[in-house]
Design an enzyme around this catalytic site. Structure first.
Site, PDB file in Angstrom:
ATOM      1  N   ARG A 223       0.860  -1.178   0.000  1.00  0.00           N
ATOM      2  CA  ARG A 223       0.000   0.000   0.000  1.00  0.00           C
ATOM      3  C   ARG A 223       0.898   1.231   0.000  1.00  0.00           C
ATOM      4  O   ARG A 223       2.033   1.187   0.487  1.00  0.00           O
ATOM      5  CB  ARG A 223      -0.918   0.012   1.217  1.00  0.00           C
ATOM      6  CG  ARG A 223      -1.843  -1.191   1.341  1.00  0.00           C
ATOM      7  CD  ARG A 223      -2.700  -1.078   2.598  1.00  0.00           C
ATOM      8  NE  ARG A 223      -3.613  -2.204   2.744  1.00  0.00           N
ATOM      9  CZ  ARG A 223      -3.366  -3.304   3.451  1.00  0.00           C
ATOM     10  NH1 ARG A 223      -2.191  -3.421   4.074  1.00  0.00           N
ATOM     11  NH2 ARG A 223      -4.250  -4.270   3.535  1.00  0.00           N
ATOM     12  N   LYS A 249      -2.488  -2.231   7.973  1.00  0.00           N
ATOM     13  CA  LYS A 249      -3.694  -1.771   8.662  1.00  0.00           C
ATOM     14  C   LYS A 249      -3.776  -2.386  10.047  1.00  0.00           C
ATOM     15  O   LYS A 249      -3.415  -3.547  10.256  1.00  0.00           O
ATOM     16  CB  LYS A 249      -4.936  -2.156   7.850  1.00  0.00           C
ATOM     17  CG  LYS A 249      -5.093  -1.376   6.556  1.00  0.00           C
ATOM     18  CD  LYS A 249      -6.397  -1.735   5.865  1.00  0.00           C
ATOM     19  CE  LYS A 249      -6.624  -0.885   4.629  1.00  0.00           C
ATOM     20  NZ  LYS A 249      -7.904  -1.231   3.950  1.00  0.00           N
ATOM     21  N   HIS A 323      -2.322   2.117  -5.854  1.00  0.00           N
ATOM     22  CA  HIS A 323      -3.021   0.879  -5.527  1.00  0.00           C
ATOM     23  C   HIS A 323      -3.182  -0.010  -6.754  1.00  0.00           C
ATOM     24  O   HIS A 323      -3.317  -1.233  -6.632  1.00  0.00           O
ATOM     25  CB  HIS A 323      -4.385   1.200  -4.906  1.00  0.00           C
ATOM     26  CG  HIS A 323      -4.763   0.279  -3.785  1.00  0.00           C
ATOM     27  ND1 HIS A 323      -4.108   0.259  -2.578  1.00  0.00           N
ATOM     28  CD2 HIS A 323      -5.713  -0.689  -3.702  1.00  0.00           C
ATOM     29  CE1 HIS A 323      -4.648  -0.659  -1.790  1.00  0.00           C
ATOM     30  NE2 HIS A 323      -5.625  -1.257  -2.462  1.00  0.00           N
ATOM     31  N   ARG A 326      -0.416  -2.342  -6.839  1.00  0.00           N
ATOM     32  CA  ARG A 326      -0.659  -3.433  -5.888  1.00  0.00           C
ATOM     33  C   ARG A 326      -1.595  -4.474  -6.525  1.00  0.00           C
ATOM     34  O   ARG A 326      -1.370  -5.674  -6.418  1.00  0.00           O
ATOM     35  CB  ARG A 326      -1.259  -2.846  -4.615  1.00  0.00           C
ATOM     36  CG  ARG A 326      -1.681  -3.847  -3.544  1.00  0.00           C
ATOM     37  CD  ARG A 326      -2.130  -3.050  -2.317  1.00  0.00           C
ATOM     38  NE  ARG A 326      -2.907  -3.815  -1.370  1.00  0.00           N
ATOM     39  CZ  ARG A 326      -2.387  -4.530  -0.369  1.00  0.00           C
ATOM     40  NH1 ARG A 326      -1.074  -4.592  -0.235  1.00  0.00           N
ATOM     41  NH2 ARG A 326      -3.159  -5.176   0.481  1.00  0.00           N
ATOM     42  N   HIS A 349      -4.136  -9.032   3.610  1.00  0.00           N
ATOM     43  CA  HIS A 349      -5.589  -8.974   3.677  1.00  0.00           C
ATOM     44  C   HIS A 349      -6.083  -9.728   4.912  1.00  0.00           C
ATOM     45  O   HIS A 349      -5.650 -10.867   5.165  1.00  0.00           O
ATOM     46  CB  HIS A 349      -6.221  -9.585   2.436  1.00  0.00           C
ATOM     47  CG  HIS A 349      -6.064  -8.741   1.209  1.00  0.00           C
ATOM     48  ND1 HIS A 349      -6.159  -9.244  -0.072  1.00  0.00           N
ATOM     49  CD2 HIS A 349      -5.839  -7.413   1.063  1.00  0.00           C
ATOM     50  CE1 HIS A 349      -5.992  -8.270  -0.949  1.00  0.00           C
ATOM     51  NE2 HIS A 349      -5.797  -7.151  -0.282  1.00  0.00           N
ATOM     52  N   TYR A 358      -9.313 -10.898  -7.120  1.00  0.00           N
ATOM     53  CA  TYR A 358      -8.356 -11.020  -8.215  1.00  0.00           C
ATOM     54  C   TYR A 358      -8.611 -12.258  -9.067  1.00  0.00           C
ATOM     55  O   TYR A 358      -8.143 -12.323 -10.205  1.00  0.00           O
ATOM     56  CB  TYR A 358      -6.931 -11.040  -7.662  1.00  0.00           C
ATOM     57  CG  TYR A 358      -6.606  -9.786  -6.891  1.00  0.00           C
ATOM     58  CD1 TYR A 358      -6.464  -8.572  -7.539  1.00  0.00           C
ATOM     59  CD2 TYR A 358      -6.491  -9.800  -5.509  1.00  0.00           C
ATOM     60  CE1 TYR A 358      -6.195  -7.410  -6.841  1.00  0.00           C
ATOM     61  CE2 TYR A 358      -6.222  -8.640  -4.802  1.00  0.00           C
ATOM     62  CZ  TYR A 358      -6.080  -7.458  -5.467  1.00  0.00           C
ATOM     63  OH  TYR A 358      -5.822  -6.308  -4.763  1.00  0.00           O
TER      64      TYR A 358
END
Length: 383
Positions: A223, A249, A323, A326, A349, A358
């Site tokens: 990120r 995160k 992004h 990414r 994630h 994806y």
């Protein structure tokens, strides 16, 4: 929704106080990222402002009616003459109605005064009707995705209050979420990604820095905030086991491998990193990996501008954003046969459902290749 009566529940707790406690809980106990907390703060502050405005509007509507009814009941009580038992009962009823109307008028005036002073409504005022009115007002100005996020914030707040026993039930759980169509991630094909990586020049320290940060964004699938937060100490440059330690995160750390191209680009940049310093004092950030031309840590906005620039120059994609690199990393890994769980761990994630997006991108790409290459898929030209 009504506050529980047993014990000291919502009591005099205002919505503003409840939101403040909830945000503290997110930060201290859940360790949510500052961006998540900021988003919750914006959405819940908007909800509190709407509740305050609705409380003031309701008070203004109730006050004249309550005062008028109190005046009529008072007049009826004054006109009632004692004579018979029926008249006496009517007078008593009129007096009771007059007292009730006076109480209602007093409550309405108190609510109106509180709204005029800018006082926050109590947490037990967040019922389904108020929340639905809030969503109705949002529908005129906000996209479905934004509305869904705001409903999620209201649900999280009321779920927190429900666990603490301050409300009986989560009224926001009864709200229907709008249908949100999640677009497929933007990504580049292999050739376009290579062209973007090779666009920065190698003559200056800034050019070498830009090549290194592009290679790191694409090669490690970071990120943009994770890239800007990298320190020199976070990079393991041992050949064959090169990696970076990133803080994602929720302040969760993970170790991400670095490819050979990314490692080589970082090595070349570090040889000339000292050239990026304040032109007056010669000072530079001693910890940050990527520096601005003045020696400070490179910011998110600047990285976004650089990716836009090189996307337009290298691949003709002026809409390219960090992004998307990414997304490109994840898509190329999946196309190359990487395991979905491994990609989830690489990208950091929390849910596998996020990584599964994806697979749709990869299948769409496969179908396009099939339609373009397979003889049974191509349309026959007319004779």
């Amino acid at each position: 929704m009504h506050a529980r009566q047993s014990g000291d529940r919502s009591g005099g707790t205002t919505l503003e106080q409840a939101i403040a406690r909830f945000l503290t809980y997110l930060t201290a106990e859940r360790r949510a990222s500052r961006h998540t907390v900021a988003a919750y703060r914006r959405d819940l502050t908007q909800l509190a402002r709407f509740a305050r405005e609705q409380s003031a509007a309701d008070a203004e509507r109730r006050a004249p009616a309550a005062r008028g009814q109190a005046t009529r009941n008072k007049a009826a009580r004054g006109n009632a003459k004692p004579g018979t038992a029926v008249r006496g009962e009517a007078a008593q009823d009129a007096a009771a109605r007059a007292e009730a109307a006076q109480d209602a008028a007093a409550r309405a005036e108190a609510a109106q005064d509180a709204a005029a002073r800018g006082e926050e409504p109590a947490v037990d005022g967040l019922d389904v009707l108020l929340l639905r009115r809030w969503l109705g007002s949002l529908a005129r100005t906000h996209a479905p995705a934004s509305i869904a996020r705001k409903v999620g914030a209201a649900r999280a707040l009321l779920r927190y209050l429900e666990r603490r026993g301050e409300v009986d039930k989560n009224a926001a759980a009864q709200l229907a979420l709008p249908k949100v169509r999640r677009p497929l991630p933007t990504f580049l094909d292999v050739d376009a990604a290579a062209e973007v990586m090779e666009t920065p020049g190698a003559e200056t320290a800034e050019g070498l820095r830009d090549r290194a940060l592009l290679e790191t964004l694409y090669g490690a699938g970071l990120r943009v905030s994770e890239l800007c937060g990298l320190d020199l100490a976070h990079v393991d440059r041992q050949p064959g086991r090169a990696s970076v330690r990133v803080v994602g995160k929720g302040d969760k750390e993970r170790v991400v491998p670095l490819g050979a191209h990314a490692l080589a680009a970082i090595e070349r940049y570090l040889e000339r990193r000292d050239e990026l310093a304040d032109p007056t004092t010669g000072a530079r950030d001693p910890r940050a990996l990527f520096l601005s031309r003045r020696g400070a840590r490179l910011g998110v906005r600047r990285v976004q501008e650089l990716v836009h620039r090189y996307g337009a120059l290298g691949a003709g994609r002026a809409d390219l954003h960090p992004h998307a690199l990414r997304h490109t990393c994840a898509t190329h890994l999946l196309d190359g046969g990487a395991d979905l769980r491994a990609i989830q761990k690489l990208l950091g994630h929390a849910s596998l459902a996020t990584t599964q997006r994806y697979t749709h991108v990869s299948i769409d790409h496969l179908l396009k290749v099939y339609d373009a290459a397979h003889p049974m898929a191509r349309k026959r030209s007319p004779a």
